[in-house]
Design a protein around this motif. Sequence first.
Motif, PDB file in Angstrom:
ATOM      1  N   LYS A  50       0.828  -1.265   0.012  1.00 33.39           N
ATOM      2  CA  LYS A  50       0.098   0.081   0.070  1.00 33.39           C
ATOM      3  C   LYS A  50       0.872   1.120  -0.060  1.00 33.39           C
ATOM      4  O   LYS A  50       0.621   2.222  -0.791  1.00 33.39           O
ATOM      5  N   ILE A  51       1.963   1.145   0.901  1.00 31.59           N
ATOM      6  CA  ILE A  51       2.814   2.285   0.849  1.00 31.59           C
ATOM      7  C   ILE A  51       3.373   2.480  -0.648  1.00 31.59           C
ATOM      8  O   ILE A  51       3.504   3.846  -0.963  1.00 31.59           O
ATOM      9  N   ALA A  52       3.939   1.552  -1.450  1.00 36.81           N
ATOM     10  CA  ALA A  52       4.544   1.573  -2.651  1.00 36.81           C
ATOM     11  C   ALA A  52       3.575   2.184  -3.588  1.00 36.81           C
ATOM     12  O   ALA A  52       4.417   2.754  -4.497  1.00 36.81           O
ATOM     13  N   GLY A  53       2.302   1.940  -3.310  1.00 32.10           N
ATOM     14  CA  GLY A  53       1.150   2.557  -4.587  1.00 32.10           C
ATOM     15  C   GLY A  53       0.876   1.530  -5.242  1.00 32.10           C
ATOM     16  O   GLY A  53       0.606   1.652  -6.402  1.00 32.10           O
ATOM     17  N   CYS A  54       0.982   0.077  -4.959  1.00 32.21           N
ATOM     18  CA  CYS A  54       0.333  -0.907  -5.940  1.00 32.21           C
ATOM     19  C   CYS A  54      -0.916  -0.857  -6.088  1.00 32.21           C
ATOM     20  O   CYS A  54      -1.743  -0.653  -5.168  1.00 32.21           O
ATOM     21  N   GLU A  55      -1.417  -0.626  -7.515  1.00 33.53           N
ATOM     22  CA  GLU A  55      -2.798  -0.548  -7.791  1.00 33.53           C
ATOM     23  C   GLU A  55      -3.743  -1.581  -7.299  1.00 33.53           C
ATOM     24  O   GLU A  55      -4.691  -1.386  -6.892  1.00 33.53           O
ATOM     25  N   ASP A  56      -3.350  -2.797  -7.756  1.00 35.76           N
ATOM     26  CA  ASP A  56      -3.944  -4.037  -7.408  1.00 35.76           C
ATOM     27  C   ASP A  56      -3.349  -4.979  -6.319  1.00 35.76           C
ATOM     28  O   ASP A  56      -2.109  -5.337  -6.398  1.00 35.76           O
ATOM     29  N   ILE A  57      -4.013  -5.028  -4.962  1.00 35.37           N
ATOM     30  CA  ILE A  57      -3.295  -6.000  -3.949  1.00 35.37           C
ATOM     31  C   ILE A  57      -4.306  -7.008  -3.702  1.00 35.37           C
ATOM     32  O   ILE A  57      -5.413  -7.035  -3.173  1.00 35.37           O
ATOM     33  N   ILE A  58      -3.936  -8.202  -4.251  1.00 37.83           N
ATOM     34  CA  ILE A  58      -4.891  -9.516  -4.347  1.00 37.83           C
ATOM     35  C   ILE A  58      -4.226 -10.329  -3.271  1.00 37.83           C
ATOM     36  O   ILE A  58      -3.079 -10.557  -3.327  1.00 37.83           O
ATOM     37  N   LEU A  59      -5.302 -11.004  -2.694  1.00 40.53           N
ATOM     38  CA  LEU A  59      -5.032 -11.937  -1.327  1.00 40.53           C
ATOM     39  C   LEU A  59      -5.532 -13.248  -1.824  1.00 40.53           C
ATOM     40  O   LEU A  59      -6.756 -13.268  -2.123  1.00 40.53           O
ATOM     41  N   CYS A  60      -4.996 -14.347  -1.606  1.00 44.39           N
ATOM     42  CA  CYS A  60      -5.388 -15.703  -1.864  1.00 44.39           C
ATOM     43  C   CYS A  60      -5.065 -16.361  -0.511  1.00 44.39           C
ATOM     44  O   CYS A  60      -3.850 -16.194   0.206  1.00 44.39           O
ATOM     45  N   THR A  61      -6.044 -17.107   0.375  1.00 42.98           N
ATOM     46  CA  THR A  61      -6.080 -17.970   1.593  1.00 42.98           C
ATOM     47  C   THR A  61      -6.791 -19.069   1.623  1.00 42.98           C
ATOM     48  O   THR A  61      -7.915 -18.953   0.960  1.00 42.98           O
ATOM     49  N   PRO A  62      -6.374 -20.004   2.124  1.00 46.17           N
ATOM     50  CA  PRO A  62      -7.519 -20.979   2.153  1.00 46.17           C
ATOM     51  C   PRO A  62      -8.666 -20.960   3.137  1.00 46.17           C
ATOM     52  O   PRO A  62      -8.306 -20.398   4.069  1.00 46.17           O
ATOM     53  N   PRO A  63      -9.904 -21.423   2.579  1.00 47.09           N
ATOM     54  CA  PRO A  63     -10.914 -21.459   3.300  1.00 47.09           C
ATOM     55  C   PRO A  63     -10.961 -22.518   4.392  1.00 47.09           C
ATOM     56  O   PRO A  63     -10.100 -23.611   4.257  1.00 47.09           O
ATOM     57  N   ASP A  64     -11.828 -22.600   5.499  1.00 54.51           N
ATOM     58  CA  ASP A  64     -11.939 -23.753   6.343  1.00 54.51           C
ATOM     59  C   ASP A  64     -13.119 -24.737   5.697  1.00 54.51           C
ATOM     60  O   ASP A  64     -13.603 -24.486   4.589  1.00 54.51           O
ATOM     61  N   LYS A  65     -13.332 -25.803   6.325  1.00 54.57           N
ATOM     62  CA  LYS A  65     -14.382 -26.892   5.612  1.00 54.57           C
ATOM     63  C   LYS A  65     -15.942 -26.145   5.472  1.00 54.57           C
ATOM     64  O   LYS A  65     -16.411 -26.894   4.608  1.00 54.57           O
ATOM     65  N   SER A  66     -16.159 -25.024   6.128  1.00 53.76           N
ATOM     66  CA  SER A  66     -17.493 -24.548   5.857  1.00 53.76           C
ATOM     67  C   SER A  66     -17.352 -23.464   4.785  1.00 53.76           C
ATOM     68  O   SER A  66     -18.380 -22.907   4.632  1.00 53.76           O
ATOM     69  N   GLY A  67     -16.182 -23.187   4.160  1.00 56.26           N
ATOM     70  CA  GLY A  67     -16.114 -21.981   3.158  1.00 56.26           C
ATOM     71  C   GLY A  67     -15.693 -20.667   3.644  1.00 56.26           C
ATOM     72  O   GLY A  67     -15.785 -19.965   2.989  1.00 56.26           O
ATOM     73  N   ILE A  96      -9.872 -10.345  -2.240  1.00 57.38           N
ATOM     74  CA  ILE A  96      -9.713 -11.499  -1.254  1.00 57.38           C
ATOM     75  C   ILE A  96      -9.996 -12.814  -2.139  1.00 57.38           C
ATOM     76  O   ILE A  96     -11.494 -12.426  -2.334  1.00 57.38           O
ATOM     77  N   TYR A  97      -9.391 -13.741  -2.344  1.00 56.03           N
ATOM     78  CA  TYR A  97      -9.940 -15.018  -2.654  1.00 56.03           C
ATOM     79  C   TYR A  97      -9.752 -16.163  -1.945  1.00 56.03           C
ATOM     80  O   TYR A  97      -8.643 -16.156  -1.258  1.00 56.03           O
ATOM     81  N   LYS A  98     -10.732 -17.002  -2.047  1.00 57.21           N
ATOM     82  CA  LYS A  98     -10.725 -18.338  -1.306  1.00 57.21           C
ATOM     83  C   LYS A  98      -9.873 -19.524  -2.272  1.00 57.21           C
ATOM     84  O   LYS A  98     -10.394 -20.080  -3.004  1.00 57.21           O
ATOM     85  N   ALA A  99      -8.778 -19.630  -1.716  1.00 60.82           N
ATOM     86  CA  ALA A  99      -7.885 -20.592  -2.517  1.00 60.82           C
ATOM     87  C   ALA A  99      -6.635 -20.675  -1.840  1.00 60.82           C
ATOM     88  O   ALA A  99      -5.947 -19.757  -1.402  1.00 60.82           O
ATOM     89  N   GLY A 100      -6.230 -22.162  -1.436  1.00 59.84           N
ATOM     90  CA  GLY A 100      -5.044 -22.263  -0.896  1.00 59.84           C
ATOM     91  C   GLY A 100      -3.918 -23.183  -1.622  1.00 59.84           C
ATOM     92  O   GLY A 100      -4.319 -23.589  -2.690  1.00 59.84           O
ATOM     93  N   GLY A 101      -2.760 -23.197  -1.093  1.00 59.47           N
ATOM     94  CA  GLY A 101      -1.761 -24.140  -1.534  1.00 59.47           C
ATOM     95  C   GLY A 101      -1.429 -23.564  -2.905  1.00 59.47           C
ATOM     96  O   GLY A 101      -1.312 -22.749  -3.501  1.00 59.47           O
ATOM     97  N   VAL A 102      -0.981 -25.012  -3.659  1.00 55.63           N
ATOM     98  CA  VAL A 102      -0.460 -24.598  -4.930  1.00 55.63           C
ATOM     99  C   VAL A 102      -1.294 -24.168  -6.090  1.00 55.63           C
ATOM    100  O   VAL A 102      -1.091 -23.224  -6.801  1.00 55.63           O
ATOM    101  N   GLN A 103      -2.802 -24.385  -5.745  1.00 52.36           N
ATOM    102  CA  GLN A 103      -3.819 -23.818  -6.745  1.00 52.36           C
ATOM    103  C   GLN A 103      -3.946 -22.486  -6.452  1.00 52.36           C
ATOM    104  O   GLN A 103      -4.206 -21.472  -7.625  1.00 52.36           O
ATOM    105  N   ALA A 104      -3.652 -21.774  -5.338  1.00 48.11           N
ATOM    106  CA  ALA A 104      -3.880 -20.445  -5.206  1.00 48.11           C
ATOM    107  C   ALA A 104      -2.524 -19.639  -5.973  1.00 48.11           C
ATOM    108  O   ALA A 104      -2.689 -18.679  -6.635  1.00 48.11           O
ATOM    109  N   ILE A 105      -1.506 -20.335  -5.964  1.00 45.41           N
ATOM    110  CA  ILE A 105      -0.166 -19.884  -6.815  1.00 45.41           C
ATOM    111  C   ILE A 105      -0.626 -19.774  -8.242  1.00 45.41           C
ATOM    112  O   ILE A 105      -0.245 -18.707  -8.936  1.00 45.41           O
TER     113      ILE A 105
END
Length: 430
Positions: free
Chosen positions: A144-161, A179-188
């Motif tokens: 955010k300090i740098a001024g990146c226009e799009d900061i996208i976050l991926c993280t795995p959800p729990d079993k309830s989503g 923010i997106y629900k994706a973990g592990g290799v699939q998120a990368i």
Amino acid sequence: MKVIKYPQQKDWDSLVQRPHLDVTKLNDTVKKILDDIKSNGDKAVYQYEKKFDGVDLDSLIVSDEEIKEAETLVSNELRDSLVIAHENILKFHQSQLFKGEKIVTSKGVSCWQKSIPIQKVGLYIPGGTAPLFSTVLMLATPAKIAGCEDIILCTPPDKSGKVNPAILVAAKIAGVNKIYKAGGVQAIGAMAYGTETVPKVYKIFGPGNQYVMAAKQQVSLHEVAIDMPAGPSEVCVIADQNCNVEFVAADLLSQAEHGIDSQVILICTDENTLYNIEKKVDSQLQRLPRKNIAQKTLDNSKFVLVHDTNEAIELSNKYAPEHLIISTDDYESLAEKVINAGSVFLGKYACESAGDYASGTNHTLPTHQYALAYNGVNLDSYNRKVTFQHLSKDGVRSIGKAVVCMAENEQLEAHANAMRLRIKDINSSN
């Protein structure tokens, strides 16, 4: 823990080795998943979320409603702690802002650098056995300090989503865009290639297990930049006879509880102190909720007895730890001798936990001996330095002949001609 007394330098190479998986099998597995994500996009991401995270998702996107709900689920105490940490991380990284200066290298020749933010960055935040909401602050705040226009976050959800609510609150505090629900290799893979839902980014940041690290390294070959090559977390503690053995034991265990493939190293200058630390580690271990994980880490760990602190720092530089804690009387002089480390903690009160959460320094650091050549994430990680130069007629007069001479001697005639034409134009106009 394995205790090693007064090892000779010829044996140090074996001392600094890290535990690791069979990377051949690992890389093959990762490649198949990445290829599937590249070919099938969202469909493949959904399939791997079901397979690895055990969840049937209706959407990969974290909605505004979910973020609002998360704010009601996080205690005021935790939210206040996140704000304090964010403010300190903000202060420290703002101090790294680049101020370019225009330099006249020769008469008529001006050169300068401009720091330009990377437009689209992807942040990977592990969930797993310990949801790392602190890493959200560490990665998103400098972006955010740098001024990146799009900061996208991926993280795995729990079993309830659902995504861990503290991760969502930290993301809002730090200024994450999506923010997106994706973990592990699939998120990368999703961030590297882009899918129907997850946008392609230009650089991926964040820690993870060896599968995540392998995925980052594979996509970095052709698709996207990454913050650094890295692996499981690690700490090295240097201690002398006057250290606080309770503190040192706690520091070793705070790292050991990260994961079974982590590693801790103690380098101690006093034999009695070493064994006292070992006893404290055993007693504190019994009280830990993550005792089983920490115990397996300790099986990979080493307690090394050396003659003095000079030998200790020399061995530490050979090890090149992610985290280095210097708990000795002479920590100030030893700090001057640190060459290879990700982040250094000085004195008995500077525990690794402070840097992991709230002191202000970044905890995304090189592991697996990559500290020999890489630094941790900082503000520069989110920028590119673009160079500019301007030549006037005087500039051509200053360096033109040298440019032509060097180009001719490298047998690059087109290079020579580009400058030769300018020299001719200036001479003809005089």
